[in-house]
Design a protein around this motif. Structure first.
Motif, PDB file in Angstrom:
ATOM      1  N   PHE A  25       0.811  -1.216   0.000  1.00  0.00           N
ATOM      2  CA  PHE A  25       0.000   0.000   0.000  1.00  0.00           C
ATOM      3  C   PHE A  25       0.847   1.270   0.000  1.00  0.00           C
ATOM      4  O   PHE A  25       0.433   2.287  -0.553  1.00  0.00           O
ATOM      5  N   GLY A  26       2.039   1.228   0.639  1.00  0.00           N
ATOM      6  CA  GLY A  26       2.886   2.412   0.672  1.00  0.00           C
ATOM      7  C   GLY A  26       2.251   3.542   1.454  1.00  0.00           C
ATOM      8  O   GLY A  26       1.443   3.334   2.367  1.00  0.00           O
ATOM      9  N   GLY A  27       2.632   4.761   1.105  1.00  0.00           N
ATOM     10  CA  GLY A  27       2.012   5.935   1.726  1.00  0.00           C
ATOM     11  C   GLY A  27       2.344   6.079   3.195  1.00  0.00           C
ATOM     12  O   GLY A  27       3.450   5.758   3.650  1.00  0.00           O
ATOM     13  N   TRP A  28       1.362   6.562   3.944  1.00  0.00           N
ATOM     14  CA  TRP A  28       1.590   6.822   5.368  1.00  0.00           C
ATOM     15  C   TRP A  28       1.840   5.550   6.153  1.00  0.00           C
ATOM     16  O   TRP A  28       2.584   5.545   7.139  1.00  0.00           O
ATOM     17  N   TRP A  29       1.229   4.431   5.726  1.00  0.00           N
ATOM     18  CA  TRP A  29       1.463   3.157   6.406  1.00  0.00           C
ATOM     19  C   TRP A  29       2.929   2.748   6.297  1.00  0.00           C
ATOM     20  O   TRP A  29       3.538   2.288   7.270  1.00  0.00           O
ATOM     21  N   ASP A  30       3.506   2.935   5.126  1.00  0.00           N
ATOM     22  CA  ASP A  30       4.910   2.596   4.913  1.00  0.00           C
ATOM     23  C   ASP A  30       5.813   3.513   5.729  1.00  0.00           C
ATOM     24  O   ASP A  30       6.813   3.079   6.311  1.00  0.00           O
ATOM     25  N   SER A  31       5.470   4.777   5.808  1.00  0.00           N
ATOM     26  CA  SER A  31       6.293   5.725   6.570  1.00  0.00           C
ATOM     27  C   SER A  31       6.280   5.404   8.066  1.00  0.00           C
ATOM     28  O   SER A  31       7.324   5.431   8.736  1.00  0.00           O
ATOM     29  N   ILE A  32       5.102   5.077   8.590  1.00  0.00           N
ATOM     30  CA  ILE A  32       5.010   4.739  10.013  1.00  0.00           C
ATOM     31  C   ILE A  32       5.810   3.481  10.320  1.00  0.00           C
ATOM     32  O   ILE A  32       6.550   3.416  11.313  1.00  0.00           O
ATOM     33  N   LEU A  33       5.673   2.459   9.483  1.00  0.00           N
ATOM     34  CA  LEU A  33       6.402   1.215   9.722  1.00  0.00           C
ATOM     35  C   LEU A  33       7.906   1.436   9.651  1.00  0.00           C
ATOM     36  O   LEU A  33       8.662   0.880  10.458  1.00  0.00           O
ATOM     37  N   SER A  34       8.367   2.259   8.712  1.00  0.00           N
ATOM     38  CA  SER A  34       9.804   2.506   8.573  1.00  0.00           C
ATOM     39  C   SER A  34      10.356   3.186   9.823  1.00  0.00           C
ATOM     40  O   SER A  34      11.432   2.814  10.314  1.00  0.00           O
TER      41      SER A  34
END
Length: 325
Positions: free
Chosen positions: A151-160
């Protein structure tokens, strides 16, 4: 006896119809040709990555040896009484620190308990911690990393950012803090701690693998045909992105076993009356000069177990990595 004709001569003499018959016969012959070492199977069908990996693993002596060792460890962890009939908790101070004798090939520990029996029963603890922690880490890390990569986006940023925080926590120091307040003598607090600090590594591997897989043409074609996100994840992306996760998880299993022994050695992992190689190594550390057998046998069992899982992981990595072919 007439000389054999070349294919061009046969076609020129046969005419247009004969050329067609020869081409059809040649095509039939090619269809019936069995697959060879060129990556094709019967009737010219290409082999999958998993079939190629299994073929390579069966021919790899490292995989065979490590698998036999692990199979033996799993069997004795389920049924330790098959090769050890005593009680690992039975103590007799009169036998404390004694060496090998008939019926007790590994000698006795500082409390007079049979070292051989404790080594055998300690296998159950190590295998349980390694397998349960690896399954938990693989499932949690794959789920979070796979969703972030897809999905990327904010979900990817939070996980990173979250994985960066967990990577900054020293494992041993985190174990000393987390497990020092736990009074349970079971394996589950240790398993929970390993899952808590182990999932970020698998999550990053799964995230990168999913990002690579979703850019392939077959995923784009499925998206263009109207496939749902769940179908693309389960049907097209997961089977082609799971190989790196399996490799890392297999190698990490041996690391988790050694981590449990380390925490138990420091006194914050498993505690008496649990039977663990780390507990026995910790108890024998002060007697290494007078009774080295108390330390060498559990330490040797731990080293062999960790080495077997690491060898298995290396073999699986070599088989599943297309770049090594």
């Amino acid at each position: 006896m007439p000389e054999p004709q070349t294919p061009d001569e046969a076609i020129s003499q046969a005419g247009a119809g004969g050329a067609t018959d020869l081409a059809m016969a040649e095509g039939t012959t090619l269809e019936k040709t069995p697959g060879g070492p060129d990556g094709t199977g019967p009737a010219g069908k290409p082999r999958s990555l998993w079939s190629d990996a299994w073929r390579d693993l069966r021919r790899n002596p490292v995989f065979i040896i490590s698998s036999l060792i692990i199979l033996f460890l799993v069997v004795i962890s389920i049924w330790p009484s098959l090769i050890a009939g005593g009680d690992p908790l039975q103590a007799n101070l009169d036998d404390a620190q004694k060496g090998s004798e008939p019926g007790h090939p590994f000698g006795f520990d500082p409390q007079g308990r049979d070292v051989y029996t404790r080594v055998v029963y300690g296998t159950r603890t190590s295998v349980t911690v390694g397998v349960c922690a690896t399954l938990g880490v693989a499932l949690l890390g794959s789920l979070l990393g796979g969703l972030a990569g897809f999905f990327g986006g904010w979900w990817d940023s939070i996980l990173s950012r979250l994985t960066d925080v967990f990577f900054g926590i020293p494992v041993v120091l985190g174990g000393l803090v987390f497990l020092s307040v736990v009074t349970s003598s079971t394996v589950w607090p240790v398993v929970g701690f390993i899952i808590l600090l182990g999932w970020p590594q698998i999550a990053r591997i799964a995230r990168g693998s999913v990002i690579t897989a979703k850019q392939n043409d077959y995923v784009q074609a499925a998206r263009a045909l109207g496939a749902s996100n769940s179908r693309m994840l389960l049907r097209h992306i997961t089977p082609n992105a799971i190989a790196p996760v399996i490799v890392v998880a297999t190698i990490a299993l041996g690391t988790y076993i050694s981590l449990e022994a380390t925490l138990s050695f420091l006194g914050v992992g498993l505690k008496d009356p649990a039977v663990s190689w780390g507990i026995d190594i910790s108890a024998a550390a002060n007697y290494i000069r007078n009774a080295p057998h108390m330390l060498l046998w559990p330490a040797g069992a731990l080293a062999i177990t960790v080495l077997a899982f690491i060898m298995l992981g290396d073999a699986v990595r070599d088989a599943l990595d297309p770049k090594l072919r």
